[in-house]
Structure formats: structure tokens, C-alpha cells
Design a protein around this motif. Sequence first.
Motif, short mmCIF file in Angstrom:
data_model
loop_
_atom_site.label_atom_id
_atom_site.label_comp_id
_atom_site.label_asym_id
_atom_site.label_seq_id
_atom_site.Cartn_x
_atom_site.Cartn_y
_atom_site.Cartn_z
N LYS A 267 0.82 -1.22 0.00
CA LYS A 267 0.00 0.00 0.00
C LYS A 267 0.86 1.28 0.00
N GLU A 268 0.53 2.25 0.88
CA GLU A 268 1.26 3.54 0.90
C GLU A 268 2.76 3.36 1.10
N LYS A 269 3.12 2.29 1.80
CA LYS A 269 4.54 2.06 2.08
C LYS A 269 5.37 2.05 0.80
N LEU A 270 4.76 1.56 -0.29
CA LEU A 270 5.49 1.51 -1.55
C LEU A 270 5.85 2.91 -2.03
N LEU A 271 4.91 3.84 -1.84
CA LEU A 271 5.17 5.23 -2.25
C LEU A 271 6.28 5.84 -1.40
N GLU A 272 6.31 5.45 -0.12
CA GLU A 272 7.35 5.98 0.76
C GLU A 272 8.71 5.35 0.47
N GLN A 273 8.69 4.02 0.25
CA GLN A 273 9.96 3.31 0.09
C GLN A 273 10.58 3.51 -1.28
N GLU A 274 9.76 3.58 -2.30
CA GLU A 274 10.27 3.64 -3.67
C GLU A 274 9.86 4.99 -4.26
N LYS A 275 10.75 5.94 -4.16
CA LYS A 275 10.40 7.32 -4.51
C LYS A 275 9.96 7.51 -5.96
N LEU A 276 10.35 6.61 -6.81
CA LEU A 276 9.98 6.81 -8.22
C LEU A 276 8.53 6.42 -8.50
N VAL A 277 7.88 5.72 -7.57
CA VAL A 277 6.54 5.20 -7.84
C VAL A 277 5.50 6.33 -7.70
N ASP A 278 4.66 6.48 -8.74
CA ASP A 278 3.62 7.51 -8.73
C ASP A 278 2.25 6.93 -8.39
N ILE A 279 2.04 5.67 -8.81
CA ILE A 279 0.71 5.07 -8.67
C ILE A 279 0.83 3.68 -8.04
N VAL A 280 -0.08 3.39 -7.12
CA VAL A 280 -0.14 2.06 -6.50
C VAL A 280 -1.59 1.57 -6.63
N VAL A 281 -1.78 0.43 -7.30
CA VAL A 281 -3.15 -0.05 -7.55
C VAL A 281 -3.26 -1.55 -7.26
N GLY A 282 -4.18 -1.90 -6.40
CA GLY A 282 -4.40 -3.30 -6.05
C GLY A 282 -5.23 -4.04 -7.09
N PRO A 283 -5.26 -5.37 -7.01
CA PRO A 283 -5.88 -6.22 -8.04
C PRO A 283 -7.38 -5.99 -8.28
N ASP A 284 -8.07 -5.40 -7.32
CA ASP A 284 -9.50 -5.18 -7.52
C ASP A 284 -9.84 -3.75 -7.95
#
Length: 460
Positions: free
Chosen positions: A107-124
Motif C-alpha cells: 500500500k502507501e509504504k510503496l510510495l514511501e519506500q520507492e520514490k519513483l513510484v507515482d501510482i499504486v493499484v491493487g488487483p480489484d
Amino acid sequence: MIISKPYQLDHEKLLKNNSGNRSVYIETYGCQMNVADSEVVMSILADSGFRQIEQMEQADLILVNTCSIRENAEQRIRGRLGEFKRVKNANPQLIVGVIGCMAERLKEKLLEQEKLVDIVVGPDAYRDLPRLISQAETGQTAINVLLSREETYAEIAPVRYASNGISAFVSIMRGCDNMCSYCIVPFTRGRERSRDPETILVEVRTLIEQGFKEVTLLGQNVDKYSWKKDEPEQVNFAQLLAKVAELAPELRVRFSTSYPQDMTDQVLETMAKYPNICKHIHFPAQSGSTRVLELMRRGYTREWYMSRVEAIKRFMPDCAISTDVITGFSSETEAEHQETLSLIEWAEFDLAFMFAYSERPNTYAHRNLPDDVPEAVKSRRLTEIIELQNKISEKVKQKDIGQTFEVLIEGTSKKSNEQWHGRTSQNKTVVFTAPNAKKGDYVKVKIRGATQATLLGELV
Ligand code: SAH
Ligand code: SF4
Ligand code: F3S
């Protein structure tokens, strides 16, 4: 057989859509389910003006559909993100999206950990992609990781970009309610739900019209497929299989994955009855020890598993069986490891996928069962299992030599344009020469020999 057509799938979209004015590059990791999902994602993006390209350097949007099943799957993806970073440095306008199971897990952790990530979207949440992309285009990060009890993307016609034009994946259900103690999937994919059978039949019929010759019906536990809504009677997996098989006798039907606890005789009977349902079952055992299976919360014993293998062979003596095995699960002893080896020896699996146990955050096992088998022991046990399976695969291959199989031609062989490759009903790859044949043909091939991964045959 005539079926009603409540949904009109768009034929044009089954072809690669290359008319959009923005470009997307996508990479997919993980299971077949993710491959199928990426085709749904591409359909949604094609509708909002994206064309798919194969060079990430030229993309306006990079998507990576991710897997969390084992720690090393995630590490590999993080390595790829490093690669995308390089592309983004050269093109600051680039939007990078992480979708799929890792997006759902972190979830949000990805945005914090990987600065290049703009969008995080789950399978549903893939229907929300166009909105999330627009938000990212304004310079904000965007996230939607809501899981759903209903979403099956039932009426979306996947863009078959990942297919060879012969064989396609058709998702029949999503999520998983089994809660095996080691497994992250129930957390990343949410509750189990089945897709409306009418939409499945329409999708398969469209594939047949497009010239496809094989479909693989996908679910984490296909035996739990069940559809009740608005139907006088419930449709179970065996009935769905029959309905799909009846659409066209020349269409091959495969499915994955079967669950030992839930696979019924009715499914086996249906497989035996229809020649076009392929004689192969992926049948994950995970362990040969009843105590370990109990800790894994698999809900069956070693004896039960063996009795189901016997049932498969009783209904279909020519049915191939493949499996998954996890070694080094919490507190697994040397004797229990031996039980896994003896099960593998007994079952003579045609193929096995073998893994060292990887503890996944927040699973039952992570919270309650120590990951106490040392890495060195896990890897030694894994080696022993792999070596045993290699011997068995060799033996199984020898049995195929001299026999004749019907092979569906899927394309030219990797090594030579003069040779074809295809698969038998038992899901074994065969390479052979047939000057007058073409992709999509069924031919009879006699097996003459074998290499490590393939059978070698000649046309009869
Ligand atoms: N629904 C399928 C499995 C999907 S995951 C089934 O129940 O059979 C594919 C395989 O990954 C599993 O069968 C299992 O062997 C392996 N796997 C899952 N979680 C794992 C973990 N934490 N560590 C190692 N292997 C795992
Ligand atoms: Fe995971 Fe078990 Fe569901 Fe398979 S059946 S996806 S191993 S929880
Ligand atoms: Fe991986 Fe998710 Fe499939 S964790 S194995 S991509 S369901």
C-alpha cells in the motif's frame, strides 16, 4: 449448444490496440492470474487512449504487475524498479505504476519506500486506473488498494497481448478464502468470488471465433467455483467445465489450480467424459507430512492426498499430474522431509514446482509459527527434492517414448524455424517437423526421444 449473449464483447479490442496517443509499457510477474489481469488492464487503458509499446524508454507510463508470493519475488521486482528509475531520470514526465499483489500488500509504504513510484493499484481497483493516472499527471501520487467482494471484471474483454493467438487465459474467479497459513494470496487478492458463467462462455466463444484453440480457466482454487445469482440452479466447477467444453469440440480446455481437499469426483468424471478437456491436473501437495499439512492449514492429510491421486488415475489412467511443494516450513523435521520425498517418489509427478518456505508478513504462520528451519537446511532439502523430481521426470519421459500423442501446434520451435512446438493433452511440450502443418493445427506425433525440457517426435 446455444448460449444467450447478455454481454457483447468488443472484437476489435481482442486485437492489439495501437491507436492511442499515450504509450504504456507493462511488465508482469507472478502467476497466470497476473498475466490474465494485465490483459484486462490493457483493455481498460486502451479505452482511455493508451497504446502499448515494447520499449520502456519511449513510454509515457510504465506499469509493473507484481507478485508477493515469496520474498525473492518481491526482491526481483524491487531490482526492476531500480531499472525504471534510470528511465525516469532521463524522462521526468514518466509515470511509474506498481499494480498487483505487491501493491496490495505494501500500500502507501510503496510510495514511501520507492520514490519513483507515482501510482499504486491493487488487483480489484483496475477500473480506477484512468482516474489514478490523471491524478498522477498533475504531479500527485495516487493510490487505490480497495479490495472488493464482487469485482470479477466480468464484461471486460482482455487485450490478448500476452497470448500466442492459440492459447488464452480466462479468469473464472478471484481471491481465495482458504487461508493456508503460509500464504499471502488471501491478503493480496481478497475474498473468493466467482464470475458469472454467461460472461465466461461469451468470452470463450469470442476466443473461438478469433481462432483460439485452447483456453485455461483460472482461479486459485477452481474447485470452489460456484455461481448462484439469478440462476434456478447453482453452477459448480464441473458444470462450468462441461459448458465450456461443449462450446466447441476442437477447443482444448485446461484449468488451474485444483485443491486436493475440494476436487470432486464430478470434476474427474467430467474430464474423463470430454476428450477436449485436457488430461492434466495441477495438484499442489505442498508437503508429504500430515503434521506439516495441518500446520499449513491445508485441510487434508497425506493419505487423503494420495487417495485423490488414485482417484485421478482411476478416472483417467493417462492423466498427467503436476504439483507444488514447499520445503522447510516451520518446525519441519528431517523425518517429515523424508515423507515429502517419499510422496514425490510414490506419485511420480510429471512436473513439480519446488520452493523453500519464505515467511510472509502478517500471515497466520508469521504470527504463530516460527520460521525455524535454518536457511542452509531449507536449501539442502530443496536440492534433494529437486534432484529426486529430476530423476522422476526422466523416468516419466521415458514412458512417453514410443507413444503417439495429439499435439496442438503453438508455433515454431525456439531453435529452428523448420520445426514446430506444441503440447500434448498432458501439457508436455513436443518439438517435431511437419512441413505442411500450420500454427493451430492438431497433428498426431510419435515420440522418439527427449531433451531436458521437451519431447522430440515425428509426424505419423
Ligand atoms: N492456489 C494455489 C497456489 C498459488 S501460489 C494452490 O493453493 O495450490 C503457488 C505456489 O507457491 C503454492 O502452491 C506454494 O507451493 C507456493 N507458495 C505459496 N506461498 C509460499 C511461501 N510463503 N513460501 C514458499 N512457497 C510458497
Ligand atoms: Fe494460497 Fe492456499 Fe489460497 Fe492457494 S489455496 S492461494 S496456497 S491460501
Ligand atoms: Fe503472486 Fe499474487 Fe499470483 S502473490 S503468485 S501474483 S496471486
